[in-house]
Design an enzyme around this catalytic site. Structure first.
Site, PDB file in Angstrom:
ATOM      1  N   ASP A   1       0.839  -1.206   0.000  1.00 23.17           N
ATOM      2  CA  ASP A   1       0.000   0.000   0.000  1.00 23.17           C
ATOM      3  C   ASP A   1       0.877   1.260   0.000  1.00 23.17           C
ATOM      4  O   ASP A   1       1.672   1.469   0.921  1.00 23.17           O
ATOM      5  CB  ASP A   1      -0.879  -0.082   1.270  1.00 23.17           C
ATOM      6  CG  ASP A   1      -2.013   0.903   1.262  1.00 23.17           C
ATOM      7  OD1 ASP A   1      -2.048   1.784   0.396  1.00 23.17           O
ATOM      8  OD2 ASP A   1      -2.865   0.799   2.160  1.00 23.17           O
TER       9      ASP A   1
ATOM     10  N   GLY B   1      -5.375   3.460  -7.852  1.00 23.13           N
ATOM     11  CA  GLY B   1      -5.589   3.694  -9.285  1.00 23.13           C
ATOM     12  C   GLY B   1      -4.698   4.771  -9.863  1.00 23.13           C
ATOM     13  O   GLY B   1      -4.886   5.197 -11.007  1.00 23.13           O
TER      14      GLY B   1
ATOM     15  N   ASP C   1     -10.513   4.284  -1.336  1.00 19.41           N
ATOM     16  CA  ASP C   1     -11.124   3.266  -0.468  1.00 19.41           C
ATOM     17  C   ASP C   1     -12.643   3.239  -0.598  1.00 19.41           C
ATOM     18  O   ASP C   1     -13.294   4.281  -0.607  1.00 19.41           O
ATOM     19  CB  ASP C   1     -10.772   3.542   0.995  1.00 19.41           C
ATOM     20  CG  ASP C   1      -9.336   3.169   1.308  1.00 19.41           C
ATOM     21  OD1 ASP C   1      -8.557   2.945   0.366  1.00 19.41           O
ATOM     22  OD2 ASP C   1      -9.003   3.112   2.502  1.00 19.41           O
TER      23      ASP C   1
HETATM   24  C1  GLA Z   1      -5.404   2.254   2.804  1.00 14.22           C
HETATM   25  C2  GLA Z   1      -5.932   1.114   1.937  1.00 14.22           C
HETATM   26  C3  GLA Z   1      -6.933   0.320   2.746  1.00 14.22           C
HETATM   27  C4  GLA Z   1      -6.266  -0.231   4.005  1.00 14.22           C
HETATM   28  C5  GLA Z   1      -5.662   0.913   4.815  1.00 14.22           C
HETATM   29  C6  GLA Z   1      -4.799   0.394   5.947  1.00 14.22           C
HETATM   30  O1  GLA Z   1      -6.397   3.188   3.105  1.00 14.22           O
HETATM   31  O2  GLA Z   1      -6.501   1.606   0.767  1.00 14.22           O
HETATM   32  O3  GLA Z   1      -7.449  -0.753   1.969  1.00 14.22           O
HETATM   33  O4  GLA Z   1      -5.286  -1.159   3.638  1.00 14.22           O
HETATM   34  O5  GLA Z   1      -4.843   1.747   4.007  1.00 14.22           O
HETATM   35  O6  GLA Z   1      -4.234   1.421   6.697  1.00 14.22           O
END
Ligand code: GLA
Length: 547
Positions: free
Chosen positions: A310, A349, A370
């Site tokens: 991430d 994305g 998200d």
């Molecule tokens: C981001 C990701 C989420 C999750 C959080 C964890 O927002 O997009 O899916 O993994 O981090 O902190």
């Protein structure tokens, strides 16, 4: 695009008003009260250096916001900490009993500056915390609604202990190099979209060994494994600290990761883990920056089968144009570690990831910000995926984020739409609810094998929208057997009866029609399709050529 003969006749007008999108207003409880004491006179500027804590409640649960402030000659520096990470404070000034500063927040790959103003009220600070706003034009889902919070009262104190890593001084952080670009070889995994469960949507960072074992038990015994769910993925919040040689431990909520992985494997399932190319994850825990090989080796040693990686704090170090190389670095590290690992990119994305995801060895990549457990969020994300369909295929999938089915924010019909749409997209089906306590209705949605078969079709073609009248939208997905999946979605706030000519769907031959939610046969594709579709609901069909 085919032009559909699409006549939409409302059959029932709902009496209920359309659901408003709830503004996420988080706790007003911290508002200054009159007994907080009188403000100090502006003439004697108090020193507000130190650690200040504001506690409030929010839809995410108890929220602790920590300010670490240093005041020097009226200039304020320091950090603001939210449950999703620390943000530096810049350009701060204290004048009398009033102060203002700028917080530099991460928002899905953007660094955003937000102003905070506040007052010293007795021995408290009254201020309105800075939250990241929606990223401009980020991902096909556009902007998610921003967080809002009223003023809170912060008091001097000590933050609740957590396993989050200490703040990073990004200005002083040594920069690591990025590799020259090349194509990492495909790992041969995820020939159909990965299916499993991930801890984030329900548990956020409140996740532990016992919960993961309990989830694995239920997947294995409660029909989900049988329906195809395989990966049990631990998202953010498992990390502890690095030792002197850089080896990262899990925090005490995960006393033995290898034993946990063995347990999940003993159930005939696979296990996944989470990290970031930046020094900190989105939740403020240790990321893999500068430790890519070391971490990949450790995950392999534990027996991990899946890595969600991430972007988060990497946006404080690199630009979007560096993203491919940063993801390649971990792609190479996974390959070198020698264990087959599904590689899931999470960078909302950005940077046209669909054009280079496979080159870094990835099996899936997030295409949006998200998801939230609301119809509008899910629909905005899901329906926009039609433009990315051509980038999906065996081994490499568009990921419009994990499922919210069963988390309580949508109706049963809306969750069926969520599941059907993800299946039409050929999206990963990663459940995000507490499957240990789900209702029979939630279970029936998540384990609908006829819908899952559309998602898992080995041809791996991403479905596309054929027509969208604004109220009714029709999607089509060709399947390996020559069958065709059709989904008829109702965006409107009323039940509708669409009338659709089969021929306009490009079906010149006769097909037998199967309703995948009713589990019933519905005759043949002669004449028109005309069935009621509930508000925000779906009818999903499988058409089989009549020979
Ligand atoms: C981001 C990701 C989420 C999750 C959080 C964890 O927002 O997009 O899916 O993994 O981090 O902190």
């Amino acid at each position: 695009m085919n032009r559909l003969l699409l006549v939409v006749l409302p059959i029932v007008w709902l009496t209920a008003t359309p659901k408003p999108i709830p503004a996420l207003v988080i706790g007003q409880s911290g508002t200054a009260s009159s007994d907080s004491g009188p403000a100090k006179p502006a003439s004697s500027t108090p020193d507000i250096s130190g650690t200040w804590i504001a506690k409030t409640t929010s839809p995410m649960g108890e929220l602790e916001i920590v300010y670490k402030l240093t005041v020097h000659d009226g200039k304020i520096t320091g950090s603001q900490s939210l449950p999703f990470g620390d943000s530096p404070i810049v350009d701060g000034r204290l004048t009398g009993d009033a102060f203002q500063f700028t917080v530099e927040l991460e928002s899905f790959g953007d660094i955003q500056k937000r102003e905070v103003t506040g007052k010293i009220v007795g021995d408290t600070l009254v201020l309105t915390p800075a939250f990241p706003g929606p990223p401009p034009g980020n991902g096909p889902d556009g902007a998610p609604p921003a967080f809002h919070m009223g003023p809170v009262t912060a008091r001097r104190g000590t933050p609740t202990p957590s396993h989050r890593a200490p703040s990073v001084d990004y200005a002083k952080l040594p920069r690591t190099s990025l590799p020259a670009l090349y194509d990492v070889s495909a790992n041969g995994l995820a020939t159909t979209p990965p299916m499993g469960w991930n801890s984030w949507n329900k548990f956020q960072t409140h996740i532990d060994d016992a919960t993961v074992r309990g989830i694995a038990d239920v997947i294995a015994s409660g029909g989900m494994k049988d329906a195809g769910y395989q990966y049990v993925i631990i998202d953010d919040g498992w990390q502890g600290a690095r030792d002197a040689s850089g080896v990262l431990s899990a925090n005490p909520s995960f006393p033995d990761m290898k034993a946990l992985a063995d347990y999940v494997h003993s159930k005939g399932l696979k296990i996944g883990i989470y990290s970031s190319p930046g020094p900190r994850t989105c939740g403020g825990f240790e990321g893999s920056y500068g430790h890519e090989e070391q971490d990949a080796k450790m995950y392999a040693g534990w027996g991990m089968d899946y890595l969600k990686y991430d972007w988060c704090s990497a946006s404080r170090i690199w630009r979007d144009s560096d993203m491919q190389a940063a993801y390649q670095k971990m792609g190479e590290a996974i390959e070198k570690a020698g264990r087959p690992v599904v590689y899931a990119l999470c960078q909302y994305g950005r940077a046209h990831v669909q054009t280079w995801g496979t080159k870094v060895g990835a099996n899936l990549w997030r295409t949006t910000g998200d998801i939230r457990d609301q119809y509008d969020s899910m629909a905005k994300i899901g329906f926009a995926q039609t433009t990315l369909a051509d980038f999906a295929g065996p081994g490499h999938w568009n990921d419009p984020d994990m499922l919210e089915i069963g988390n309580g924010g949508m109706s049963g019909d809306e969750y069926k739409t969520h599941f059907s749409l993800w299946a039409m997209i050929a999206a990963p089906l990663i459940a995000g609810n507490d499957i240990r306590n789900m209702t029979p209705e939630t279970r029936a949605i998540l384990t609908n094998k006829e819908v899952i078969a559309v998602d898992q079709d080995s041809l791996g073609i991403g479905g596309k929208s054929l027509n969208n009248s604004g109220e009714i939208e029709v999607w089509k997905k060709p399947l390996v057997s020559g069958d065709i999946a059709i989904a008829v979605f109702n965006h409107s706030n009323r039940d509708m009866r669409p009338v659709i000519s089969w021929k306009t769907l490009g079906l010149d031959e006769t097909y037998a029609v199967r309703d995948l939610w009713a589990h019933e046969d519905r005759g043949k594709t002669t004449g028109v399709f005309s069935e009621p579709v509930t508000s925000h609901g779906v009818i999903m069909l499988r058409l089989t050529k009549v020979r």
